[in-house]
Design an enzyme around this catalytic site. Structure first.
Site, short mmCIF file in Angstrom:
data_model
loop_
_atom_site.label_atom_id
_atom_site.label_comp_id
_atom_site.label_asym_id
_atom_site.label_seq_id
_atom_site.Cartn_x
_atom_site.Cartn_y
_atom_site.Cartn_z
N THR A 112 0.85 -1.19 0.00
CA THR A 112 0.00 0.00 0.00
C THR A 112 0.88 1.24 0.00
O THR A 112 1.94 1.25 0.64
CB THR A 112 -0.90 -0.02 1.25
OG1 THR A 112 -1.78 -1.14 1.16
CG2 THR A 112 -1.74 1.25 1.36
N GLY A 113 0.42 2.29 -0.69
CA GLY A 113 1.17 3.54 -0.69
C GLY A 113 1.54 3.93 -2.12
O GLY A 113 1.26 3.18 -3.07
N GLU A 142 -0.41 -5.08 6.33
CA GLU A 142 0.92 -5.16 5.70
C GLU A 142 1.82 -6.13 6.45
O GLU A 142 2.55 -6.91 5.83
CB GLU A 142 1.56 -3.77 5.66
CG GLU A 142 0.90 -2.84 4.65
CD GLU A 142 1.41 -1.41 4.68
OE1 GLU A 142 1.28 -0.73 3.67
OE2 GLU A 142 1.95 -0.98 5.72
N GLY A 172 3.45 2.18 7.92
CA GLY A 172 2.13 2.56 8.44
C GLY A 172 1.75 3.99 8.18
O GLY A 172 0.70 4.45 8.62
C1 5RP Z 1 1.41 2.27 4.19
C2 5RP Z 1 2.87 2.15 4.22
C3 5RP Z 1 3.62 2.61 3.03
O1 5RP Z 1 4.36 1.57 2.52
C4 5RP Z 1 4.53 3.73 3.44
O2 5RP Z 1 3.75 4.73 4.05
C5 5RP Z 1 5.30 4.30 2.25
O3 5RP Z 1 4.43 4.98 1.42
P1 5RP Z 1 4.90 5.70 0.10
O4 5RP Z 1 5.33 4.64 -0.84
O5 5RP Z 1 3.68 6.44 -0.37
O6 5RP Z 1 6.02 6.66 0.46
O7 5RP Z 1 3.47 1.67 5.15
O8 5RP Z 1 0.83 1.88 5.41
#
Ligand code: 5RP
Length: 225
Positions: free
Chosen positions: A27-28, A104, A96
């Site tokens: 996610t993200g 996750e 997170g």
């Molecule tokens: C979501 C996460 C994501 O992996 C983390 O926040 C990184 O996000 P991004 O790829 O947008 O920088 O832990 O819960």
């Protein structure tokens, strides 16, 4: 940090995916690159099944025609791929930031290999610059906040855009705990936090990561232990 760096890392991760694999899907924004690139390979005929770590990643997978499964039907995954908010030299992570840490961690824990995709902004010497997310039962907010404050953390209840407490996909609250860059012993802190009543999960991922694919505008570096 450029989106191109995140995309490069995701491209390297997609190259690790082979036909027939079961994949944990993160996610993200970095994981979103991975999902889109995986979707392109699926459109070209690759056969995979994915376990998503959030409702929003599941939705994107559905849009792209990526077959989804779950941990009841597929309890052991060939590989999981996800982003991170921070990683240190021992490949411990803070995750997170997107609020999906519980699923996750479950998905990463079910995978034979956990591959992290990141850009250089996520690399730190000592974890803690990014506030550590704790997924909690709402009733435990104040007792947990007191314990965390006593440990030196600056604690904030995460709010949604409408000002109400942010709710995770599993309907819990999140406390964001700013320790400063001072989590010198992440494994110890991880054990302590896990032992506290009311903590559903926390964002420290210790000794789980097989490799970090670190994207930059110039390419991708693989970091292993
Ligand atoms: C979501 C996460 C994501 O992996 C983390 O926040 C990184 O996000 P991004 O790829 O947008 O920088 O832990 O819960």
């Amino acid at each position: 940090m450029s989106d191109e760096a995140k995309r490069s890392a995701a491209e390297a991760a997609v190259k690790l995916v082979q036909d027939g694999m079961s994949i944990g899907i993160g996610t993200g924004s970095t994981a979103e690159h991975f999902i889109r690139l995986l979707g392109a390979r699926v459109a070209d005929g690759l056969s995979v099944s994915g376990v998503p770590t959030s409702d929003r990643s599941a939705e994107l997978c559905n849009q792209l025609g990526i077959t989804l499964t779950n941990l009841d039907d597929t309890p052991v995954l060939d590989m999981a791929v996800d982003g991170a908010d921070e990683f240190d030299g021992a490949l411990n992570l803070i995750k997170g930031g997107g609020g999906a840490l519980l699923r996750e961690k479950i998905v990463a824990g079910a995978a034979k290999r956990f591959v992290v995709i990141a850009d250089a902004s996520k690399q730190v010497d000592v974890l803690g610059r990014f506030p550590l997310p704790l997924e909690i039962i709402s009733m435990a907010r104040q007792p947990l906040s007191r314990r965390l404050t006593d440990m030196g953390a600056d604690v904030t209840l995460r709010l949604a855009a409408d000002g109400a407490p942010f709710r995770t996909d599993e309907n819990h609250w999140i406390l964001d705990c700013a320790f400063g860059p001072t989590i010198a012993k992440p494994a110890e802190l991880s054990q302590t936090l896990s032992s506290w009543p009311g903590v559903v999960e926390h964002g420290l991922f210790c000794a789980m990561t097989e490799r970090v694919l670190l994207g930059s505008n110039d390419g991708v570096r693989t970091i292993t232990l």
